[in-house]
Structure formats: C-alpha cells, structure tokens
Design a protein around this motif. Structure first.
Motif, mmCIF file in Angstrom:
data_model
loop_
_atom_site.group_PDB
_atom_site.id
_atom_site.type_symbol
_atom_site.label_atom_id
_atom_site.label_comp_id
_atom_site.label_asym_id
_atom_site.label_seq_id
_atom_site.Cartn_x
_atom_site.Cartn_y
_atom_site.Cartn_z
ATOM 1 N N ARG A 37 3.082 7.451 -5.928
ATOM 2 C CA ARG A 37 3.580 7.066 -4.603
ATOM 3 C C ARG A 37 4.302 5.716 -4.663
ATOM 4 N NH1 ARG A 37 -1.049 8.726 -0.133
ATOM 5 N NH2 ARG A 37 -1.748 10.620 -1.169
ATOM 6 N N GLN A 38 3.767 4.808 -5.460
ATOM 7 C CA GLN A 38 4.461 3.526 -5.574
ATOM 8 C C GLN A 38 5.796 3.701 -6.290
ATOM 9 O OE1 GLN A 38 4.425 1.141 -3.791
ATOM 10 N NE2 GLN A 38 3.183 -0.557 -4.546
ATOM 11 N N ARG A 39 5.886 4.643 -7.203
ATOM 12 C CA ARG A 39 7.166 4.949 -7.838
ATOM 13 C C ARG A 39 8.162 5.489 -6.799
ATOM 14 N NH1 ARG A 39 6.953 5.441 -13.655
ATOM 15 N NH2 ARG A 39 4.823 5.047 -14.394
ATOM 16 N N ASP A 48 0.835 -1.202 0.000
ATOM 17 C CA ASP A 48 0.000 0.000 0.000
ATOM 18 C C ASP A 48 0.870 1.254 0.000
ATOM 19 O OD1 ASP A 48 -1.925 1.888 0.229
ATOM 20 O OD2 ASP A 48 -2.696 1.253 2.177
ATOM 21 N N PRO A 49 0.954 1.987 -1.109
ATOM 22 C CA PRO A 49 1.792 3.196 -1.134
ATOM 23 C C PRO A 49 1.233 4.320 -0.280
ATOM 24 C CG PRO A 49 0.541 3.012 -3.166
ATOM 25 C CD PRO A 49 0.298 1.738 -2.395
ATOM 26 N N TYR A 50 -0.031 4.181 0.172
ATOM 27 C CA TYR A 50 -0.617 5.214 1.023
ATOM 28 C C TYR A 50 -0.161 5.091 2.468
ATOM 29 C CZ TYR A 50 -3.638 6.228 -2.924
ATOM 30 O OH TYR A 50 -4.097 6.567 -4.181
ATOM 31 N N SER A 51 0.197 3.874 2.891
ATOM 32 C CA SER A 51 0.597 3.685 4.282
ATOM 33 C C SER A 51 2.089 3.391 4.440
ATOM 34 C CB SER A 51 -0.200 2.532 4.911
ATOM 35 O OG SER A 51 0.051 1.322 4.226
ATOM 36 N N SER A 52 2.796 3.070 3.348
ATOM 37 C CA SER A 52 4.214 2.734 3.469
ATOM 38 C C SER A 52 5.117 3.960 3.382
ATOM 39 C CB SER A 52 4.617 1.720 2.393
ATOM 40 O OG SER A 52 4.494 2.277 1.103
ATOM 41 N N LEU A 53 4.547 5.140 3.115
ATOM 42 C CA LEU A 53 5.324 6.379 3.064
ATOM 43 C C LEU A 53 4.929 7.274 4.227
ATOM 44 C CD1 LEU A 53 5.085 7.196 -0.762
ATOM 45 C CD2 LEU A 53 6.791 5.804 0.421
ATOM 46 N N ASN A 54 5.906 7.834 4.915
ATOM 47 C CA ASN A 54 5.641 8.713 6.054
ATOM 48 C C ASN A 54 5.053 10.037 5.555
ATOM 49 O OD1 ASN A 54 5.765 10.430 8.298
ATOM 50 N ND2 ASN A 54 7.598 9.436 9.095
ATOM 51 N N PRO A 55 3.805 10.366 5.929
ATOM 52 C CA PRO A 55 3.173 11.581 5.396
ATOM 53 C C PRO A 55 3.812 12.875 5.889
ATOM 54 C CG PRO A 55 1.802 10.622 7.113
ATOM 55 C CD PRO A 55 2.916 9.654 6.863
ATOM 56 N N PRO A 97 4.143 13.176 0.301
ATOM 57 C CA PRO A 97 3.426 12.075 -0.353
ATOM 58 C C PRO A 97 1.990 12.410 -0.760
ATOM 59 C CG PRO A 97 4.691 11.226 1.490
ATOM 60 C CD PRO A 97 4.809 12.723 1.542
ATOM 61 N N HIS A 98 1.290 13.248 0.038
ATOM 62 C CA HIS A 98 -0.113 13.516 -0.283
ATOM 63 C C HIS A 98 -0.279 14.313 -1.577
ATOM 64 C CE1 HIS A 98 0.811 17.400 1.770
ATOM 65 N NE2 HIS A 98 -0.079 17.873 0.914
#
Length: 318
Positions: free
Chosen positions: A158-160, A98-105, A150-151
């Motif tokens: 985000r996956q990139r 999940d690229p939405y949760s694996s990157l620190n916002p 990220p947002h």
C-alpha cells in the motif's frame, strides 16, 4: 530549489464558545528557515509537538503561513498565479504516514494513482492507464495491480501505491511524512531502499519528516532538528550524528538505537515536558529541560549562527 524563510504558523485559540474572541495563539512553527537543493534529502526530526508536520503542511500549501516566505525555484509563491500554483502542486507531492488511511478503500488502484493528474490534461484514457502502469512498475508492483482495491495489498504494498500516486505527475519534490513508521520493521528497509533508488533514477528531492533517527540517517543528506516550533540545529547528516552541537540534539541521539549492538553511548535523560505551545518559555525554549542551562538561557533567545562550515545552531554555548 525549495526554500522557507522565517516560516511562522500560529493557530488562534478562542475563548469558550465565543466567536471571534481570541485568547491566545498556538505557536506551532515560529520563524523556521530551511532550504532543499535539487537531488538532496532534508531530514526533519524532533519529538511529537515540535512542529515537523505543520512545516510539511506549509510546503504542501495545506496551510498558509502566518508570516514568512516560501520560495520555489527562487520565486515567491505569493506571486504565483493560478497556473503557477497548479504547476507547483504537481511538482510538490506527498507520501503520508499511514498507508491504511491515506488510500480510498472504495477506489481501484488505477483511479487512486491517477487522482493527482489534472482534469482535462489532454491525455487520453489509454495514455493515463499507461502512465499508471509505468509508475506501478517503477515502485515494484505489477501492471495488473491497477485493477485491485487497497484491501487486497499488504501494508508495504500500500505504501508503494502511495509512492506511485506521488510520482504520477512527474514531480520534482516529495514530502515524506513518517513514510515507514506504520510498517513492519522487515518492510521498512525495502521502502527506504525504494525511495533512495527512485531519487537516484529520477533526480528527486525529498523532505523527510521522521522521529525514526535511524531511517532519517539512512535517507537524509542534511538534518534539521526542531524543538517546540523552533529549529535548534542543522547540518550535514553524518556530521550531526557524529558530533551534535545542541544539547537537545545530544539528548535526542542518545535515545536512538546505536548502529551496532556492541556500541555503547551515554544516555541523556531529559526531565520535564515539551513546553506549552501557547506560552513557550522566555529565552531559549529548551532551557527548562537543558542539562547545560546557563542564566542567560532563561532570558535571552539564542542567536542562530554558523559554528562550523555548514553547521548551524541556536545555543548560548557558542
């Protein structure tokens, strides 16, 4: 290049609130042996609860195996010193589902991508920024993306970024845990094409964990099928898809979308549920659901054997 021999992972289950009183074990991975050569992709498929992600965690050293050996470049990881382990962690990276949760916002992309770089690695701040910019361009993003959060990106972008983070340490090996399952269908092909291009350009090896059989077939060179913590079949990817050996592999592939809309295949509907990992059935773990079950399947565990050149399975039919 990377090899697991008899990898086993059991999780203890305690009784109520009693500390130290173990009433059983969850057998998440049970005696799995796989290997990945340089420049190839091993696809690991199976339904939820089959042990795919636990196996990936063992390769990433996020979990330690209960039994079995993990070899990297022919050397047992248990013999690695501190520097060797640090080098292993730089060489083996991961891209999560999940690229939405694996990157620190709360972090800018520059710091997210640079995070795997070891502290005090001798590189100047300018050199680190240049390396981050290089990998961002490698995955199809602009250098200016480093200053954003990220947002400000779409799911595919985000996956990139997550792929760029995995590339920043010059890895040899990347674990892909459902890399496209959280993305829109229109974006999945772009990410898969990017991963294939990076593999050809950089000589990377992949382990791809997936329940998307179409994505696994597109990217993988060899396929490993898991069921209830066990390997049931391995082989060259197209050969497994064209002529599966194990009844579970047949059922799994019959549920996948065909490559062409006009293609027709017989749907195999399995009854029952995946067995309880605390108390798997005796004999073959698939026998309660197998449409071709035989009496010996209920009592004898099938032997893992090579049926054809490069094709292995564990089934009493052979």
């Amino acid at each position: 290049m990377l090899q697991g021999i008899g990898l086993t992972k059991y999780y203890p289950v305690t009784a109520g609130f009693t500390v130290g009183r173990v009433r059983g074990f969850i057998k998440a991975v049970d005696g799995v042996s796989v290997q990945v050569a340089e420049g190839e992709t091993l696809g690991i498929v199976g339904e939820s609860g089959s042990g795919k992600t636990t196996l990936a965690k063992l390769f990433l050293l996020l979990e330690r195996p209960t039994a079995g050996s993990l070899l990297f470049g022919g050397m047992d990881i248990r013999a690695f010193g501190r520097d060797d382990l640090a080098r292993y962690r730089r060489s083996v990276q991961a891209v999560f589902q999940d690229p939405y949760s694996s990157l620190n916002p709360r972090m800018r992309v520059e710091h997210i991508v640079a995070e795997p770089l070891p502290p005090g690695n001798g590189a100047s701040r300018a050199a680190t920024r240049e390396r981050v910019a290089d990998v961002l361009q490698l995955v199809g993003l602009t250098r200016q993306s480093a200053a954003l959060y990220p947002h400000e990106f779409s799911g595919g972008q985000r996956q990139r970024i997550a792929i760029a983070r995995a590339l920043v340490t010059y890895p040899k090996f990347i674990i892909l845990d459902e890399p496209v399952s959280a993305l829109d269908v229109s974006i999945r092909a772009q990410i898969l094409n990017l991963l294939k291009r990076l593999q050809e350009t950089l000589g990377l090896s992949y382990i791809m964990i997936s329940h998307d059989l179409g994505a696994a077939r597109y990217l993988a060179t060899r396929l490993a099928v898991m069921y209830a913590g066990k390997l049931v079949e391995t082989g060259e990817c197209d050969a497994v898809y064209t002529a599966p050996l194990h009844p579970y592999t047949e059922a799994l592939l019959s549920a996948a979308l065909p490559l062409h809309p006009s293609a027709r295949r017989q749907r195999i509907v399995l009854t029952g549920e995946v067995p309880n990992p605390m108390s798997p059935p005796a004999g073959c773990r698939f026998h309660p659901r197998c449409p071709r079950v035989m009496p010996q399947c209920r009592t004898e565990e099938p032997e893992w054997k090579e049926i054809k050149p490069g094709r292995f399975t564990a089934c009493h039919l052979y």
